[in-house]
Design a protein around this motif. Structure first.
Motif, PDB file in Angstrom:
ATOM      1  N   TYR A 274      18.984  62.635  -9.040  1.00  0.00           N
ATOM      2  CA  TYR A 274      18.012  63.103  -8.053  1.00  0.00           C
ATOM      3  C   TYR A 274      17.557  64.519  -8.357  1.00  0.00           C
ATOM      4  CZ  TYR A 274      18.873  58.845  -5.694  1.00  0.00           C
ATOM      5  OH  TYR A 274      18.923  57.518  -5.425  1.00  0.00           O
ATOM      6  N   THR A 275      16.255  64.786  -8.122  1.00  0.00           N
ATOM      7  CA  THR A 275      15.717  66.141  -8.308  1.00  0.00           C
ATOM      8  C   THR A 275      16.287  67.062  -7.230  1.00  0.00           C
ATOM      9  OG1 THR A 275      13.825  65.575  -6.929  1.00  0.00           O
ATOM     10  CG2 THR A 275      13.570  65.277  -9.314  1.00  0.00           C
ATOM     11  N   SER A 276      15.975  68.342  -7.349  1.00  0.00           N
ATOM     12  CA  SER A 276      16.592  69.339  -6.458  1.00  0.00           C
ATOM     13  C   SER A 276      16.071  69.308  -5.031  1.00  0.00           C
ATOM     14  CB  SER A 276      16.366  70.739  -7.024  1.00  0.00           C
ATOM     15  OG  SER A 276      17.053  70.886  -8.232  1.00  0.00           O
ATOM     16  N   GLY A 277      14.903  68.708  -4.815  1.00  0.00           N
ATOM     17  CA  GLY A 277      14.348  68.685  -3.462  1.00  0.00           C
ATOM     18  C   GLY A 277      13.697  69.993  -3.052  1.00  0.00           C
ATOM     19  N   SER A 278      13.217  70.767  -4.030  1.00  0.00           N
ATOM     20  CA  SER A 278      12.541  72.039  -3.702  1.00  0.00           C
ATOM     21  C   SER A 278      11.217  71.786  -3.014  1.00  0.00           C
ATOM     22  CB  SER A 278      12.267  72.865  -4.964  1.00  0.00           C
ATOM     23  OG  SER A 278      13.419  73.004  -5.731  1.00  0.00           O
ATOM     24  N   THR A 279      10.502  70.762  -3.450  1.00  0.00           N
ATOM     25  CA  THR A 279       9.148  70.560  -2.938  1.00  0.00           C
ATOM     26  C   THR A 279       9.024  69.346  -2.012  1.00  0.00           C
ATOM     27  OG1 THR A 279       8.546  69.236  -4.868  1.00  0.00           O
ATOM     28  CG2 THR A 279       8.142  71.588  -5.020  1.00  0.00           C
ATOM     29  N   GLY A 280      10.091  68.604  -1.809  1.00  0.00           N
ATOM     30  CA  GLY A 280      10.020  67.444  -0.927  1.00  0.00           C
ATOM     31  C   GLY A 280      11.294  66.628  -1.024  1.00  0.00           C
ATOM     32  N   GLN A 430      12.383  70.178 -16.467  1.00  0.00           N
ATOM     33  CA  GLN A 430      12.593  69.560 -15.155  1.00  0.00           C
ATOM     34  C   GLN A 430      13.571  68.398 -15.285  1.00  0.00           C
ATOM     35  OE1 GLN A 430       8.351  68.287 -14.927  1.00  0.00           O
ATOM     36  NE2 GLN A 430       8.290  69.643 -13.151  1.00  0.00           N
ATOM     37  N   THR A 431      14.086  67.956 -14.154  1.00  0.00           N
ATOM     38  CA  THR A 431      14.922  66.755 -14.161  1.00  0.00           C
ATOM     39  C   THR A 431      14.181  65.636 -14.893  1.00  0.00           C
ATOM     40  OG1 THR A 431      15.751  67.413 -11.992  1.00  0.00           O
ATOM     41  CG2 THR A 431      16.231  65.155 -12.688  1.00  0.00           C
ATOM     42  N   GLU A 432      12.897  65.560 -14.624  1.00  0.00           N
ATOM     43  CA  GLU A 432      12.076  64.478 -15.168  1.00  0.00           C
ATOM     44  C   GLU A 432      11.874  64.580 -16.676  1.00  0.00           C
ATOM     45  OE1 GLU A 432      11.335  66.502 -12.696  1.00  0.00           O
ATOM     46  OE2 GLU A 432      10.456  65.445 -10.986  1.00  0.00           O
ATOM     47  N   GLY A 516       3.738  69.365 -11.729  1.00  0.00           N
ATOM     48  CA  GLY A 516       3.883  69.892 -10.371  1.00  0.00           C
ATOM     49  C   GLY A 516       3.955  71.403 -10.326  1.00  0.00           C
ATOM     50  N   ASP A 517       3.860  72.033 -11.494  1.00  0.00           N
ATOM     51  CA  ASP A 517       3.875  73.491 -11.562  1.00  0.00           C
ATOM     52  C   ASP A 517       2.506  73.997 -11.986  1.00  0.00           C
ATOM     53  OD1 ASP A 517       6.774  74.436 -11.195  1.00  0.00           O
ATOM     54  OD2 ASP A 517       6.986  72.791 -12.619  1.00  0.00           O
ATOM     55  N   GLY A 518       2.181  75.198 -11.506  1.00  0.00           N
ATOM     56  CA  GLY A 518       0.986  75.877 -11.978  1.00  0.00           C
ATOM     57  C   GLY A 518       1.350  76.762 -13.155  1.00  0.00           C
TER      58      GLY A 518
HETATM   59  P1  ATP Z   1      11.850  68.599  -6.498  1.00  0.00           P
HETATM   60  O1  ATP Z   1      11.183  67.992  -7.690  1.00  0.00           O
HETATM   61  O2  ATP Z   1      12.688  67.644  -5.746  1.00  0.00           O
HETATM   62  O3  ATP Z   1      10.919  69.405  -5.652  1.00  0.00           O
HETATM   63  P2  ATP Z   1      12.803  70.638  -8.301  1.00  0.00           P
HETATM   64  O4  ATP Z   1      11.445  70.539  -8.920  1.00  0.00           O
HETATM   65  O5  ATP Z   1      13.273  72.018  -7.953  1.00  0.00           O
HETATM   66  O6  ATP Z   1      12.901  69.702  -7.030  1.00  0.00           O
HETATM   67  P3  ATP Z   1      14.319  70.304 -10.726  1.00  0.00           P
HETATM   68  O7  ATP Z   1      13.952  69.171 -11.588  1.00  0.00           O
HETATM   69  O8  ATP Z   1      15.754  70.691 -10.622  1.00  0.00           O
HETATM   70  O9  ATP Z   1      13.872  69.962  -9.266  1.00  0.00           O
HETATM   71  O10 ATP Z   1      13.548  71.597 -11.172  1.00  0.00           O
HETATM   72  C1  ATP Z   1      12.416  71.611 -12.000  1.00  0.00           C
HETATM   73  C2  ATP Z   1      11.530  72.771 -11.637  1.00  0.00           C
HETATM   74  O11 ATP Z   1      12.221  74.011 -11.841  1.00  0.00           O
HETATM   75  C3  ATP Z   1      10.295  72.913 -12.481  1.00  0.00           C
HETATM   76  O12 ATP Z   1       9.267  72.055 -12.053  1.00  0.00           O
HETATM   77  C4  ATP Z   1       9.956  74.399 -12.286  1.00  0.00           C
HETATM   78  O13 ATP Z   1       9.289  74.622 -11.068  1.00  0.00           O
HETATM   79  C5  ATP Z   1      11.309  75.043 -12.194  1.00  0.00           C
HETATM   80  N1  ATP Z   1      11.740  75.630 -13.483  1.00  0.00           N
HETATM   81  C6  ATP Z   1      12.764  75.217 -14.259  1.00  0.00           C
HETATM   82  N2  ATP Z   1      12.917  76.019 -15.326  1.00  0.00           N
HETATM   83  C7  ATP Z   1      11.947  76.957 -15.240  1.00  0.00           C
HETATM   84  C8  ATP Z   1      11.559  78.079 -16.051  1.00  0.00           C
HETATM   85  N3  ATP Z   1      12.226  78.408 -17.149  1.00  0.00           N
HETATM   86  N4  ATP Z   1      10.501  78.802 -15.651  1.00  0.00           N
HETATM   87  C9  ATP Z   1       9.815  78.488 -14.537  1.00  0.00           C
HETATM   88  N5  ATP Z   1      10.138  77.469 -13.728  1.00  0.00           N
HETATM   89  C10 ATP Z   1      11.185  76.708 -14.076  1.00  0.00           C
END
Ligand code: ATP
Ligand code: MG
Length: 665
Positions: A274-280, A430-432, A516-518
């Protein structure tokens, strides 16, 4: 080297400090110099499948060679190396018995209280085989799902490897999650067994694990679970359900030390996580065996430049993807010696990381910005735990993962931990993605604080607008990956529809992977900088801004330890900026808080420009974070609006902090 005080008049997106790889490091690196990097990129561009096929043959041992490299026929459900067969545990363990690593230390276990135990590759192989035979003796077989709810331990890694050995798909649930979260994951996975420990030791305390498993199973709906396998860690008192519960040491007692690996197709699901749940709500990410393992091994060599004599330490927990790729699989797949750490960074004091590096002569150290920021704060408060008091001469490479690292935190890490000698790999993934995507290569890429620099060879990252069209360098946009890569997510477990809509949205043409990141690319260098989550973009009077830049400006102020910014609806500007700030000193209140808020507001105005000035500043002792240590801005957005939180908070580490952050300074 450039000076570092502050970023006066530029800010994170205009960072001018450049740190070329040290000459000696570059001379001995696996990828040495930018020409070597470019050559690999060209090879991938010229023959994408040929490139990955070559690497998969070179870095993995195949039981049955593959003839098909990439199958795009049911996109976006891509298949890699689909007709090949292999076993992940064979590649991590047996391979090392055959290539001279049998008596090499695989794992150095540093327990919470500082006790050390070790396992060689031969010993680990034996433990994993017995464990695997034990699982088989309970009827667990290929294709079954097994939940691992364990503390950091050699047994935790062995549990994952044992599942891989018999072709069972593991799903590790971080040992800090509640019974409810555990129950939901058990049900979602349809798991047949739980592997756990009686208790775990963290920060000098014994914390329950088995009791939480009992509670989760008692909540109902977990009828698929037949076995609960319990590793005796502390010997603390636990309840016992006859017939269902079994001690690990009894399970493995009379098992054979040989276990023929179950050869699986490359696409066989190695794990769900499971992903971290930062965005949902967290997503159950399914990974393959072949593509994932290739990535774990390859990035150990490319990004970490792993060498036979290295002592590698990734401080993540096996409950996160970082602990999968860079503890449970990657280091073992390349025959490295690694540290598995049970404790926390602040026990017995905030010098624990530095002390442990000195104790085990760690040469590669990989941690998260949240840990770095908290240790900067701790060593400002107490000189004694400052890294300068420890012998860190064994270090040769540092890494960062999890969130954008603010340039000033990068500089501190570089100067004080790396002693201006060690490159820093700021690894975006990312986890993905299964492993690193955008990162400096330590022997090739000139580093810029706060930038994850360039994609790995063959990784086709790009920045596009909302319609999927490329944007020019220097203009921010949405980060995508244009072509599938071997270690990508295969689907969301039980939810292929969510997989498609989350990661391959129609708006972008359905072909690009949406991270999902900018991000923004530097005009001159093409370097990538992650500007924040796309859900978190701020729009003030028509100016679109990522969270990272304003947060980094705040963190560049010497009194600030950590900061998070969110947008709040505003009648005149559309949105206004609300900043949540943790100071290195105690949380200010009353007049002092007002005075400091004004100071910080003006500071941001000077660092970036008046448009970026937070309208409101709130001080806290901490910020709401996921259990993996990431700031949860979506909750801060609700607080800024003055509304009640109704969202998923199952992965929130510190709910109590929300109350404190309700009031403005
Ligand atoms: P969820 O997808 O459930 O909201 P999450 O995105 O925090 O949770 P993870 O897969 O643990 O779950 O984290 C991936 C995210 O972490 C990336 O999409 C990015 O936002 C951030 N991230 C990871 N490493 C870096 C990095 N080196 N620089 C910037 N952002 C990073
Ligand atoms: Mg995510």
């Amino acid at each position: 080297m450039a000076e570092t005080e502050t970023n006066q008049d530029h800010g994170a997106l205009h960072e001018h400090r450049v740190f070329p790889p040290p000459a000696e490091f570059a001379a001995n690196a696996a990828i040495s110099g930018m020409d070597a990097y470019n050559k690999l990129c060209d090879e991938a561009a010229a023959d994408y499948e040929g490139f990955w096929g070559r690497l998969a043959r070179e870095h993995l041992d195949w039981h049955k060679p593959f003839t098909s490299t990439l199958d795009e026929s049911s996109a976006p459900f891509y298949k890699w190396f689909a007709d090949g067969q292999l076993n992940a545990s064979y590649n991590c363990l047996d391979r090392n018995l055959q290539n001279g690593n049998a008596d090499k230390t695989a794992i150095i276990f540093e327990s919470d209280d500082g006790t050390v135990t070790r396992a060689t590759y031969r010993e680990l192989h034996e433990r994993v085989c017995k464990f695997a035979n034990g699982l088989k003796s309970r009827g667990i077989k290929k294709g079954d799902r097994v939940i691992i709810y364990m503390s950091m331990s050699i047994e935790g890694v062995a549990a994952m490897q044992a599942c891989a050995r018999i072709g069972a798909t593991h799903s590790v649930v971080f040992g800090g999650f509640s019974a409810k979260s555990l129950q939901e994951r058990i049900i979602d996975a349809g798991a047949v067994a739980v592997i756990t420990a009686d208790e775990q030791q963290r920060g000098g305390k014994s914390l329950p694990l088995k009791a939480i498993v009992d509670e989760a199973l008692a909540m109902g709906g977990c009828d698929t679970i037949r076995d609960v396998i319990v590793y005796k860690r502390t010997g603390g008192n636990i309840a016992w359900t006859e017939g269902r519960d079994i001690w690990l040491h009894e399970l493995v007692e009379n098992q054979s030390a040989e276990c023929e690996p179950e050869w699986v197709d490359a696409e066989h699901p190695l794990f769900i996580l499971y992903t971290s749940g930062s965005t949902g709500t967290p997503k159950g990410v399914q990974h393959s065996t072949g593509g994932f393992l290739l990535w774990a091994a390859l990035t150990m060599k490319w990004t970490f430049d792993i060498k036979p004599d290295d002592v590698f330490w990734c401080t993540a927990d096996i409950g996160w993807v970082t602990g999968h790729s860079y503890i449970a699989y990657g280091p073992l797949a390349v025959g490295a010696t690694e540290i598995v750490f049970e404790g926390i960074p602040t026990f017995p004091n905030a010098g624990r990381f530095w002390d442990t590096i000195a104790k085990h002569k760690v040469s590669i150290f990989y941690t998260a910005p949240t840990a770095i920021r908290s240790l900067i704060k701790a060593s400002d408060v107490d000189e004694k735990v400052h890294p300068k008091n420890y012998d860190l001469s064994s270090l040769r490479l540092l890494g960062s993962v999890g969130e954008p690292i603010n340039p000033e935190a990068w500089m501190w890490y570089y100067k004080n931990v790396g002693q201006e000698r060690c490159p820093i790999v700021d690894t975006f993934w990312q986890t993905e993605t299964g492993g690193h995507m955008i990162t400096p290569l330590p022997g090739a890429t000139p580093m810029v604080p706060g930038s994850c620099t360039l994609p790995l060879p063959g990784i086709m990252t790009a920045i596009v607008d909302e319609a999927g069209a490329d944007v020019p360098n220097g203009q921010g946009g949405i980060l995508v990956v244009k072509r599938p890569w071997p270690s990508m997510i295969r689907t969301i477990w039980n939810n292929p529809e969510r997989f498609k809509t989350s990661y391959f949205p129609e708006e972008l043409g359905g072909k690009y992977y949406l991270a999902g990141d900018g991000a923004i690319r530097n005009k001159d260098t093409g370097y990538f900088t992650i500007t924040g989550r796309i859900d978190d973009v701020l729009n003030v009077s028509g100016h679109r801004m990522g969270t990272m830049e304003i947060e980094s400006a705040l963190v560049a102020n010497p009194i600030v330890a950590e900061a998070a910014v969110v947008g709040k609806p505003d009648e005149t500007t559309g949105e206004s900026i609300c900043a949540f700030v943790v100071l290195k000193q105690a949380r200010p209140t009353g007049e002092e808080a007002k005075k400091l808020a004004t100071e910080l507001r003006n500071w941001v105005g000077k660092e970036i420009g008046p448009i970026a000035k937070p309208k409101e500043i709130r001080f806290g002792d901490n910020l709401p974070k996921t259990r993996s240590g990431k700031i949860m801005r979506r909750l801060l957005r609700v607080l800024a609006k003055g509304e009640a939180i109704t969202q998923d908070v199952s992965t929130l580490e510190n709910p109590a902090i929300l109350d404190q952050l309700k009031e403005s300074a």
